[in-house]
Design a protein around this motif. Sequence first.
Motif, mmCIF file in Angstrom:
data_model
loop_
_atom_site.group_PDB
_atom_site.id
_atom_site.type_symbol
_atom_site.label_atom_id
_atom_site.label_comp_id
_atom_site.label_asym_id
_atom_site.label_seq_id
_atom_site.Cartn_x
_atom_site.Cartn_y
_atom_site.Cartn_z
ATOM 1 N N PRO A 79 11.070 37.638 15.847
ATOM 2 C CA PRO A 79 12.415 38.256 15.685
ATOM 3 C C PRO A 79 12.840 38.355 14.302
ATOM 4 O O PRO A 79 13.433 39.814 13.988
ATOM 5 C CB PRO A 79 13.314 37.369 16.291
ATOM 6 N N ASP A 80 12.384 37.798 13.359
ATOM 7 C CA ASP A 80 12.839 38.007 12.118
ATOM 8 C C ASP A 80 12.061 39.152 11.448
ATOM 9 O O ASP A 80 12.502 39.882 10.375
ATOM 10 C CB ASP A 80 12.431 36.668 11.131
ATOM 11 N N TYR A 81 10.683 39.508 11.887
ATOM 12 C CA TYR A 81 10.070 40.569 11.326
ATOM 13 C C TYR A 81 10.808 41.591 11.877
ATOM 14 O O TYR A 81 11.091 42.641 10.882
ATOM 15 C CB TYR A 81 8.702 40.428 11.840
ATOM 16 N N ILE A 82 11.390 41.833 13.064
ATOM 17 C CA ILE A 82 11.942 42.849 13.480
ATOM 18 C C ILE A 82 13.404 43.378 12.650
ATOM 19 O O ILE A 82 13.586 44.382 12.449
ATOM 20 C CB ILE A 82 12.315 42.854 14.923
ATOM 21 N N TYR A 83 13.871 42.116 12.464
ATOM 22 C CA TYR A 83 15.126 42.191 11.844
ATOM 23 C C TYR A 83 14.924 42.942 10.240
ATOM 24 O O TYR A 83 15.468 43.844 9.985
ATOM 25 C CB TYR A 83 15.868 40.760 11.628
ATOM 26 N N ARG A 84 13.881 42.477 9.734
ATOM 27 C CA ARG A 84 13.757 43.008 8.379
ATOM 28 C C ARG A 84 13.081 44.422 8.451
ATOM 29 O O ARG A 84 13.639 45.452 7.599
ATOM 30 C CB ARG A 84 12.494 42.166 7.903
ATOM 31 N N GLN A 85 12.264 44.837 9.486
ATOM 32 C CA GLN A 85 12.031 46.196 9.692
ATOM 33 C C GLN A 85 13.183 47.113 10.333
ATOM 34 O O GLN A 85 13.503 48.199 9.566
ATOM 35 C CB GLN A 85 11.108 46.401 10.866
ATOM 36 N N HIS A 86 14.310 46.289 10.834
ATOM 37 C CA HIS A 86 15.256 47.293 11.049
ATOM 38 C C HIS A 86 16.271 47.418 9.939
ATOM 39 O O HIS A 86 16.788 48.696 9.818
ATOM 40 C CB HIS A 86 16.190 46.414 12.075
ATOM 41 N N ARG A 87 16.145 46.818 8.852
ATOM 42 C CA ARG A 87 17.063 46.898 7.637
ATOM 43 C C ARG A 87 16.320 47.951 7.055
ATOM 44 O O ARG A 87 17.003 48.893 6.443
ATOM 45 C CB ARG A 87 17.074 45.429 6.755
ATOM 46 N N LYS A 88 14.960 48.036 7.035
ATOM 47 C CA LYS A 88 14.209 49.124 6.325
ATOM 48 C C LYS A 88 14.602 50.433 7.092
ATOM 49 O O LYS A 88 14.640 51.607 6.413
ATOM 50 C CB LYS A 88 12.713 48.816 6.179
ATOM 51 N N LEU A 89 14.600 50.407 8.502
ATOM 52 C CA LEU A 89 14.960 51.754 9.372
ATOM 53 C C LEU A 89 16.279 52.108 8.913
ATOM 54 O O LEU A 89 16.459 53.284 8.416
ATOM 55 C CB LEU A 89 14.665 51.373 10.713
ATOM 56 N N LEU A 90 17.310 51.218 8.704
ATOM 57 C CA LEU A 90 18.472 51.705 8.368
ATOM 58 C C LEU A 90 18.564 52.500 7.070
ATOM 59 O O LEU A 90 19.302 53.418 6.835
ATOM 60 C CB LEU A 90 19.462 50.598 8.333
ATOM 61 N N ARG A 91 17.939 51.749 5.961
ATOM 62 C CA ARG A 91 17.971 52.320 4.537
ATOM 63 C C ARG A 91 17.220 53.725 4.767
ATOM 64 O O ARG A 91 17.645 54.781 3.886
ATOM 65 C CB ARG A 91 17.401 51.534 3.579
ATOM 66 N N PHE A 92 15.976 53.615 5.389
ATOM 67 C CA PHE A 92 15.353 54.877 5.629
ATOM 68 C C PHE A 92 16.263 56.023 5.974
ATOM 69 O O PHE A 92 16.290 56.972 5.428
ATOM 70 C CB PHE A 92 14.108 54.873 6.493
ATOM 71 N N LEU A 93 16.786 55.716 7.073
ATOM 72 C CA LEU A 93 17.787 56.838 7.718
ATOM 73 C C LEU A 93 18.971 57.363 6.859
ATOM 74 O O LEU A 93 19.399 58.424 6.759
ATOM 75 C CB LEU A 93 18.386 56.303 9.057
#
Length: 99
Positions: A79-93
């Motif tokens: 879950p921590d990896y997905i959380y970190r990736q989600h933050r990257k997705l938000l910044r990308f978007l």
Amino acid sequence: MESMDTIRKELKEVRYYYANREMFDQAAKDVGENEIIKTVNRYNAAVQKAPVKLYALYIGLYVGNRTQEALAQDMNFSPDYIYRQHRKLLRFLQGEIKR
């Protein structure tokens, strides 16, 4: 540049659209398209430029209507990896979305 709060709010609407897509499609025939379609199209166009892992995350979370925890389990990640990736997705978007 869109604020992170705006990105999060609009992504909640994108998720709601996909969770209720059949209803929106039928309503479009009867009433006409809702403005959410423009938002969905904007985010879909932006995420097409994303690295493949962020693209998959968007599909799983927003098109597939999964939680981060459920997606982590489905994809065999922590879950921590997905959380970190989600933050990257938000910044990308945030960088890609332009009004």
